[in-house]
Write a protein that holds these residues in place. Structure first.
Motif, mmCIF file in Angstrom:
data_model
loop_
_atom_site.group_PDB
_atom_site.id
_atom_site.type_symbol
_atom_site.label_atom_id
_atom_site.label_comp_id
_atom_site.label_asym_id
_atom_site.label_seq_id
_atom_site.Cartn_x
_atom_site.Cartn_y
_atom_site.Cartn_z
ATOM 1 N N ALA B 91 23.042 -90.758 6.178
ATOM 2 C CA ALA B 91 22.667 -89.698 5.830
ATOM 3 C C ALA B 91 21.482 -89.700 5.906
ATOM 4 C CB ALA B 91 22.414 -90.494 3.996
ATOM 5 N N LYS B 92 20.458 -90.608 6.357
ATOM 6 C CA LYS B 92 19.490 -90.154 7.000
ATOM 7 C C LYS B 92 19.679 -89.552 8.008
ATOM 8 C CE LYS B 92 17.176 -91.638 2.970
ATOM 9 N NZ LYS B 92 16.158 -90.570 1.712
ATOM 10 N N LEU B 94 20.789 -87.070 9.270
ATOM 11 C CA LEU B 94 21.496 -85.493 8.689
ATOM 12 C C LEU B 94 19.967 -84.824 8.153
ATOM 13 C CD1 LEU B 94 22.586 -83.587 9.211
ATOM 14 C CD2 LEU B 94 23.913 -83.491 6.967
ATOM 15 N N ALA B 95 19.276 -85.674 7.367
ATOM 16 C CA ALA B 95 18.122 -85.533 6.458
ATOM 17 C C ALA B 95 16.681 -85.414 7.859
ATOM 18 C CB ALA B 95 17.769 -86.074 5.240
ATOM 19 N N ALA B 96 17.148 -86.337 8.624
ATOM 20 C CA ALA B 96 15.852 -86.173 9.297
ATOM 21 C C ALA B 96 16.370 -85.125 11.011
ATOM 22 C CB ALA B 96 15.748 -87.843 10.642
ATOM 23 N N GLN B 98 17.289 -82.311 9.491
ATOM 24 C CA GLN B 98 16.525 -81.354 8.595
ATOM 25 C C GLN B 98 15.092 -81.400 8.148
ATOM 26 O OE1 GLN B 98 19.125 -82.488 4.865
ATOM 27 N NE2 GLN B 98 20.442 -80.354 5.386
ATOM 28 N N ALA B 99 14.850 -82.695 9.212
ATOM 29 C CA ALA B 99 13.295 -82.684 8.943
ATOM 30 C C ALA B 99 12.803 -82.104 9.609
ATOM 31 C CB ALA B 99 12.855 -83.901 8.220
ATOM 32 N N ASP B 101 13.059 -83.844 12.455
ATOM 33 C CA ASP B 101 12.563 -85.311 13.142
ATOM 34 C C ASP B 101 13.717 -86.358 13.749
ATOM 35 O OD1 ASP B 101 10.964 -87.277 13.806
ATOM 36 O OD2 ASP B 101 9.593 -87.567 11.741
ATOM 37 N N TYR C 132 11.391 -80.597 -2.341
ATOM 38 C CA TYR C 132 12.142 -80.663 -1.141
ATOM 39 C C TYR C 132 12.161 -79.263 0.279
ATOM 40 C CZ TYR C 132 15.350 -82.599 2.649
ATOM 41 O OH TYR C 132 16.105 -83.652 3.476
ATOM 42 N N TYR C 136 10.287 -79.003 3.380
ATOM 43 C CA TYR C 136 11.146 -78.299 4.412
ATOM 44 C C TYR C 136 10.180 -78.011 5.131
ATOM 45 C CZ TYR C 136 14.052 -76.483 7.588
ATOM 46 O OH TYR C 136 14.741 -75.983 8.797
ATOM 47 N N LEU C 141 8.792 -83.272 5.443
ATOM 48 C CA LEU C 141 9.258 -84.381 5.733
ATOM 49 C C LEU C 141 9.331 -84.916 6.796
ATOM 50 C CD1 LEU C 141 12.521 -81.680 5.081
ATOM 51 C CD2 LEU C 141 11.154 -83.185 3.716
ATOM 52 N N GLN C 222 12.816 -91.023 6.561
ATOM 53 C CA GLN C 222 14.365 -90.958 7.182
ATOM 54 C C GLN C 222 14.017 -92.409 7.619
ATOM 55 O OE1 GLN C 222 13.724 -87.415 7.409
ATOM 56 N NE2 GLN C 222 15.218 -86.977 5.203
ATOM 57 N N LEU D 62 18.692 -74.727 3.917
ATOM 58 C CA LEU D 62 17.322 -75.545 4.236
ATOM 59 C C LEU D 62 16.654 -73.933 4.585
ATOM 60 C CD1 LEU D 62 16.421 -79.277 4.442
ATOM 61 C CD2 LEU D 62 15.943 -77.614 2.555
ATOM 62 N N PHE D 289 24.608 -82.536 -0.620
ATOM 63 C CA PHE D 289 23.305 -82.193 0.291
ATOM 64 C C PHE D 289 24.120 -80.404 -0.779
ATOM 65 C CE2 PHE D 289 23.722 -85.215 4.120
ATOM 66 C CZ PHE D 289 22.113 -85.403 3.264
#
Lengths: 368, 447, 279, 323
Positions: B91-92, B94-96, B98-99, B101, C132, C136, C141, C222, D62, D289
């Motif tokens: 999960a993380k 993919l979020a990274a 998006q972030a 990073d 969020y 972003y 983030l 993350q 996003l 998501f």
């Protein structure tokens, strides 16, 4: 050069003029007292000098310099507040030192100045304390000290003694006078207490309703009040005011007071004005201390018949309340003791002590 | 405590010997030295840093295993430094992305690859696998077919490379087993249930600890001849699913069954209060660590369904490399993947971590490292050995790939559980799961 | 009425009953902490037992192991930085805005007050997703800043400071002006030092809130780069929930700063929370 | 007495207040001082409050509006579809809030009464008990929830140990669809009741002692005095307690997440029996998501909370004395 000048200064708070078109100069080394009842605008006048209030119009000059829009910190004046406004969280030392530190004075110089001021005011042993650990008198001295350390061009004091008890106030008054002599600095001092004003001032400014009534030395203010307000405001009790009508007795000018006639000797300074007045009426003032009370009329001086209504013995003197007519009363201050009331007496005075005011404008005839 | 550490010391010693003797020769193709040389000159002082996100915490044996492999890798590859971050990577990561990073590489499940693909986050591994520095074809051929299939998207793109293969199996407490008078592990579902009942009756311990997730019902469904996704349409309201639900109702409502969940799977077993525990191969070493040698832990495979064969579900984690990494980082990450999936490291991974190896070609190395203990059951490597047997059986399935897979799985599981709890009939459950799953697939429902 | 003699003894019984009840309540509320302590120093054999073992065996091996499981030093550093920076930000924004709203007349002051109060009505849960999205786009983030900025201003702190500054006598401002202070020097040397109780309250409440912060850091962090202790602890439990001893030790580890602050500032902390409720 | 008051001329247009710290620039200074606070709040409260409604109308990406897909009210339609589980999450939330608020108020009031100082000063015992009850309130929910997970372990936890000591049957707690939410409630009751105690202690200390004593002199016993004298004094605080308790309960996240397996798919299990709207929103947006859909959940949550707060206020005003 520490002369403060108010040049046609007015101050409005919303629709109310607290100070109206004042022009005044506090001269170098002068102890100028602004005196008046509460709400007369004297504090606002002082605060405008300090820079704490912006005048709505007019100019303020410090010496030759226009400081109307100069921040307080750039005026080099110090102020003593009525409630002292000591910083509660700071020690006495820090309270004294704060202003110097803000001015980036070197630490040694700060220490010297603080210790010097503390020594003058007898605060040496209190330097480490905080304001809440001090008595009222001590706090007052700290407030003075805070003003002194910076050696400002002038001191502004807003009723600095009003929070002290009577004895302490009398003592401090003396100290303040000595201090002024010692420092030889201009002091502008606001009070509603005429005793303070009379004892301390080089000159007194009497204010009322945002307007200066009279400026003069204490003696001048006392002896020659320019209007009824000043006459009544100065002196305790205030000046007796009697409505009179002018008449002539045997060709000489006489005042008709109630049902009595009071013949007056010629040659008094206000007589010409009184005689030429359109109206035949006037207000005559005489201070209580100038009245003499006797069981029989005095010869050679004008006397009025009266009855003692009330006696206030004060020890060294006596206040005697007198009825002339049912609606005409006088107060006399006499060294004699009058133990009884409701007895007939005679009141006499030196006619030179009379003040005569125009009944409409309330302005003294002699000032015209 | 002491035994675990000593055992680990032995294993690690053996592991490094293996790496020296066999591993390097097998895993380093001729191109590797020159590659090392060219980069060593410029990057010796600043090795290429490869950040790896995975969820193997050092709290358990798998975590120890991966840490060992990484540290050996870093020692033997001075131009690369792999830095592990323990995080729920699937999960993380993919979020990274998006972030902005993300790490260089991660271990993710094969279901989330859709979301990653949609985000355009992953590097296609085809070029690495079949390129000049590719994966040895001997091993490539041996990779379990279902595992290999699961690493591809439906349009045959490959972003994943296998690493962590979970297959279901059952553990049993050998002492309780003996106390109950049982001798051989069960080979059918009815036998299993009978044994659980006997265990509970004779020992007072809980007979069977069953799981609450798709790990449990999906293989059963397939071993009963089910398959729920044909191209674009679902086949849930089928006799196979009905049989499956009936079986689960019987089993989970039986007095000897305790349904376990996320937080409670191991405690009972480790305390010796549970006869049989349903789990996966990688849990074997973890359970053994929790048991701490108090009693031997045996393993048996999942019994066959109505089809006569068992269906082993492959689920687990795969390596991915992120597109955002520099070419040098990607190359270094691939070098690490190759290293990790070479027989020597797979042997460590299987013996220390309890995971079966990715390829039939690795089995020999695993056996060699395990030595004489390999066939012992109960024994330290029984979990791995049974898992290898299951994989070798050929009846391996992988989760059907689809965009709304997680949602559909949740629907099925919820309906099964409602039926188990007698909140609805089997036929209602079947109808509901079909209609609700369809709603998700058509995009009419969302969660 | 009839038993006037029995009355004092009845009162005594009631008093003792109350003390006993208080003891039971206190024990019940502290029991979870105590059991966590017992578990964290239990030997392996003393963990999975029934009935649970409530006597500590003082085996500190799990405390030692906790530190090998995760880079706690790093996570603590993150949490300390996040908490500290948030406290500073909340204090600075609170002092400045509180001062302006209390003492600086400016056009639109009433509007600002209304806007601030309206902000209190927005439930943080409901705006999680747009937060969020904003984070972003601000590239916050997976960063420490991302865990500070959303909490950098607190309406409650603004109002606390405003209330306090309104109670300060004008003469202090006048006096400091005569002493040569500018507004920020007045704030720094006079108003803020006098507002120490408020500073303390805001600091404590922000500390407690930020140290316990979970959902937001869970979402926006993350890797290890900005992970705070609470999130790390949550993951640790997720990775292997059966390591009770280590988990208990790790839980107590993240609770320790709270315990310390509570012991040091108990009274002030409780009254701060009580005051927080009154707004 | 007559004074020489000059006639007042009409006022000039501009007047500066007595407290203006910097002449002539006070307008700018005021704004400059509130700006930092407003900027923070604008970014993470005001803007999001508007943005949430906008996002809910998109299949949100996003990267921003341009790469998002407009779906209109489709997400709201999905919310109303029972399959989506949103309505069930509302039910779970209502159950949770409906239990938590009265329980925490009753327990909070009872405990406040217990630890209320009887004499003029707090005794050591009273202080200690207060602290013990309050301490959980300031602890991070994750750390304490982990301890509660141990407590609710069906086999080795304290909860079942207590039940078996009382000769009651053991419960599955977090593995049971019936008992998982009560387990979460017990944790949160323990965690949050200290706040209620503080709230009620302050209120109890405001009850005028002489009125209570007068009631006693009039022959009222404890219960009568409580009902007729003390309770009316507590009603404003009671309203506050209901509102704050409701808000707190509706926003509970960490403890539910942690206790119900958040790390394995976002929590709310088993079988969604603990999926409150807060958990549901989190899962929608950060497990699956679906940002746009989650935003729609947020909008509804926003409206529900606003409605609940207004309703409570309205009802409270009718039943509140001594406001």
């Amino acid at each position: 050069m520490a002369q403060i000048e108010w040049d046609h200064v007015s101050k409005w708070f919303g629709p109310v003029a607290a100070v109206h078109n004042i022009s005044l100069v506090a001269r170098d080394h002068e102890f100028l007292v602004l005196l008046g009842p509460s709400g007369c605008g004297k504090t606002t006048t002082l605060r405008m000098a300090a820079g704490l209030e912006d005048p709505t119009s007019g100019r303020l000059l410090l010496g030759e310099r226009d400081v109307t829009h100069v921040e307080p910190r750039d005026r080099d004046l110090a102020m003593v507040f009525q409630n002292y406004a000591l910083y509660p969280h700071m020690t006495v030392y820090d309270n004294l030192a704060f202003g110097l530190k803000l001015r980036k004075t070197s630490p040694q110089a700060v220490r010297r100045a603080v210790e010097d001021a503390a020594a003058r005011l007898g605060l040496e042993s209190l330097l480490a304390r905080r304001p809440r650990e001090l008595s009222g008198g001590q706090r007052q001295r700290v407030a003075l000290g805070r003003a002194m350390v910076r050696q400002p061009q002038a001191f502004l004091m807003d009723e600095p003694l009003s929070n002290l008890d009577a004895t302490l106030r009398a003592e401090t008054r003396v100290q303040l006078k000595a201090l002024h002599a010692q420092l030889a600095t201009t002091i502008v001092y606001v009070t509603h207490d005429q005793v303070e004003a009379m004892t301390l001032a080089t000159r007194i400014v009497v204010m009322n309703g945002g307007v200066i009534q009279q400026v003069g030395t204490p003696d001048a203010i006392y002896d020659r009040p320019v209007n009824q307000f000043v006459a009544h405001f100065i002196g305790t009790p205030g000046m007796n005011m009697l409505p009179v009508l002018w008449g002539r007795v045997d060709g000489a000018l006489a005042a008709i007071v109630g049902s009595q006639r009071l013949p007056l000797p010629p040659g008094l300074p206000w007589m010409r004005a009184a005689e030429s007045a359109v109206s035949h009426a006037a207000t005559v003032g005489v201070r209580p201390e100038h009245l003499r009370v006797a069981a029989a009329p005095e010869t050679g001086t004008p006397s009025l018949k009266a009855r003692i209504r009330l006696v206030e013995p004060m020890g060294h003197e006596t206040l005697v309340h007198l009825d002339l007519d049912p609606d005409l009363t006088l107060v006399a201050r006499t060294p004699d003791r009058w133990p009884h009331s409701n007895i007939p007496v005679w009141v006499s005075f030196d006619p030179r002590h009379l003040h005569v005011f125009d009944p409409v404008s309330q302005v003294a005839y002699e000032a015209v | 405590m002491k035994t675990v550490w000593t055992r680990m010391l032995h294993v690690s010693a053996a592991g490094s010997l293996m790496a020296a003797a066999v591993g390097c020769g097998a895993s380093a193709p001729s191109a590797a030295p020159s590659h090392h040389k060219t980069t060593a000159q410029s990057t010796a002082a600043h090795p290429t840093v490869v950040t790896l996100w995975d969820s193997h915490a050092a709290v358990n044996q798998q975590g120890h295993a991966i840490q060992r492999i990484i540290s050996t890798f870093n020692r033997t590859h001075p131009t690369i430094r792999v830095e592990q971050t323990v995080t729920p990577a699937s999960a993380k990561a993919l979020a990274a992305v998006q972030a902005g990073d993300p790490p260089v590489m991660a271990e993710i499940g094969h279901l989330p690859q859709y979301a990653y693909e949609r985000a355009g986050a992953l590097a296609n591994l085809h070029g690495f696998i079949y390129g000049p520095n590719g994966f040895p074809s001997s091993q490539l051929k041996g990779i379990w077919p279902a595992v290999w299939a699961a690493e591809h998207t439906p349009n045959h793109q490959q972003y994943l490379f296998p690493v962590d293969i979970k297959v279901a199996e059952f553990f049993y407490t050998a002492t309780l087993w003996k106390k109950a008078g049982l001798t051989a592990p069960p080979t059918t579902w009815s036998q299993l249930q009978h044994d659980a009942a006997v265990l509970q009756a004779k020992t007072g311990a809980i007979g069977l600890g069953a799981r609450l997730d798709h790990n449990d019902w999906l293989p059963l469904f397939y071993s009963n001849g089910g398959t729920y996704y044909h191209g674009s349409h679902l086949a849930l309201n089928t006799p196979a699913m009905a049989t499956t639900i009936q079986q689960l109702i019987t089993r989970d409502n039986a007095p000897y069954t305790k349904v376990l969940s996320y937080n409670t799977s191991f405690e009972d077993f480790a305390a010796g209060k549970l006869g049989i525990l349903e789990n996966t191969a990688d849990g074997y070493e973890m359970v053994r660590e929790d048991v701490g040698g108090k009693f031997p832990v045996g393993v048996f495979p999942v019994p066959p369904g109505t089809t006569g064969h068992t269906a082993v579900l492959y689920q687990g984690l795969s390596f991915v490399i992120f597109k955002s990494a520099t070419p040098a980082q990607q190359q270094a990450a691939w070098t690490f993947i190759k290293y990790f999936d070479a027989p020597a490291q797979q042997a460590v991974w299987s013996t220390v971590g309890g995971e079966p190896p990715i390829s039939q070609a690795d089995v020999a190395a695993v056996q060699q490292m395990a030595g004489s203990q390999y066939t012992a059951n109960p024994g330290p490597y029984a979990g791995t050995r049974v898992a290898i047997q299951e994989l070798q059986s050929g009846h391996v399935i992988h989760k059907i790939l689809g965009p709304a897979q997680t949602e559909v799985d949740t629907v099925i599981q919820d309906q099964i559980q409602s039926a188990i709890a007698h909140k609805e009939s089997v036929s209602t459950a079947l109808a509901n799961m079909e209609s609700q799953a369809l709603a998700y697939l058509s995009g009419n429902a969302a969660q | 009425m009839t038993n006037t003699a029995a009355r004092p003894s009845g009162r005594l019984v009631r008093r003792w009953a109350r003390f006993a009840l208080m003891a039971v309540v206190a024990a019940a509320f502290l029991l979870p902490f105590y059991w966590a302590l017992v578990l964290s120093v239990a030997t392996r054999a003393n963990v999975f037992t029934m009935p649970p073992d409530l006597v500590p065996s003082w085996d500190f091996i799990s405390w030692a192991r906790v530190f090998t499981l995760a880079p706690w030093g790093l996570y603590f550093l993150h949490s300390v930085i996040i908490t500290g920076a948030t406290i500073i930000a909340v204090l600075v924004t609170g002092v400045l805005a509180g001062y302006a709203l209390a003492e600086v007349p400016f056009r639109g002051r009433e509007v600002v007050m209304g806007v601030l109060l309206a902000g209190l009505m927005v439930p943080p849960e409901a705006i999680l997703i747009p937060n969020y999205v904003v984070a972003y786009h601000l590239h916050l983030l997976n960063s420490l800043a991302g865990q500070v900025v959303p909490f950098g201003a607190n309406v409650f702190a603004v109002f606390l400071f405003r209330q306090f500054f309104k109670t300060l006598p004008v003469e202090l401002w006048d006096a400091s002006r005569m002493d040569g202070a500018r507004w920020w020097q007045y704030l720094r040397h006079i108003a803020v030092p006098l507002a120490r109780p408020v500073v303390m309250t805001v600091t404590l409440l922000t500390f407690v809130a930020q140290w316990s912060q979970f959902q937001w850091p869970l979402i926006i962090t993350q890797g290890n780069g900005a992970r705070p202790v609470e999130v790390a602890l949550s993951y640790l439990q997720g990775f292997d929930g059966s390591h009770w001893r280590e988990l208990a030790a790790a839980s107590l580890l993240t609770l320790a700063p709270i315990f310390v602050v509570f012991l040091l500032t108990q009274r002030h902390l409780i009254s701060s929370v009580a005051g927080r409720a009154q707004i | 007495m007559v004074e020489t008051v000059p006639s007042q001329p009409s006022p000039p247009p501009v007047a500066i207040g007595p407290r203006a710290p910097v002449r002539r620039r006070s307008f700018n200074l005021g704004w400059a001082l509130v700006l930092p606070a407003l900027a923070f709040l604008a970014l993470f409260t005001y803007l999001p409050a508007v943005l949430v409604a906008a996002i809910s109308l998109f299949q949100w990406n996003l990267a921003g509006f341009s790469s998002s897909h407009w779906v209109g009210l489709q997400h709201y339609a999905q919310l109303l579809n029972p399959i989506s589980g949103f309505l069930q999450s509302l039910t779970v939330t209502a159950y949770y809030v409906g239990m938590m608020v009265p329980l925490s108020i009753a327990l909070g009031l009872g405990l406040a009464w217990l630890v209320k100082n009887r004499g003029p000063r707090l005794t050591a015992w009273e202080t200690f008990t207060r602290s013990a009850v309050f301490l959980p309130y300031i602890t991070p929910a994750i750390a304490t929830s982990i301890i509660w997970i141990f407590i609710f372990n069906p086999q080795f936890g304290l909860a079942n140990a207590v039940l078996s000591a009382l000769h009651l049957p053991a419960l599955g707690w977090l593995t049971s669809t019936t008992w998982a939410l009560p387990a979460v409630m017990i944790n949160n009751l323990w965690h949050n009741v200290g706040f209620m105690v503080i709230l009620f202690l302050a209120a109890l200390s405001n009850v005028p002692q002489d009125v209570v004593e007068a009631a006693w002199m009039d022959g009222a016993n404890g219960a009568v005095a409580f009902w007729h004298i003390i309770r009316p004094h507590l009603s404003p605080v009671m309203l506050l307690a209901v509102i704050l308790g409701t808000i707190q309960a509706m926003q509970t996240f960490g403890s539910i997440y942690q206790m119900t397996g958040g790390q394995f798919g976002g929590g709310g299990g088993p079988l969604n029996s603990t999926t409150t709207t807060a958990i549901y929103l989190y899962k929608s947006a950060f497990v699956y998501f679906h940002y746009g859909y989650g935003a729609a959940v947020g909008v509804v949550l926003f409206l529900v909370m606003l409605g609940v707060a207004l309703a409570q206020k309205k009802i409270g005003e009718r039943h509140t004395f001594y406001r």
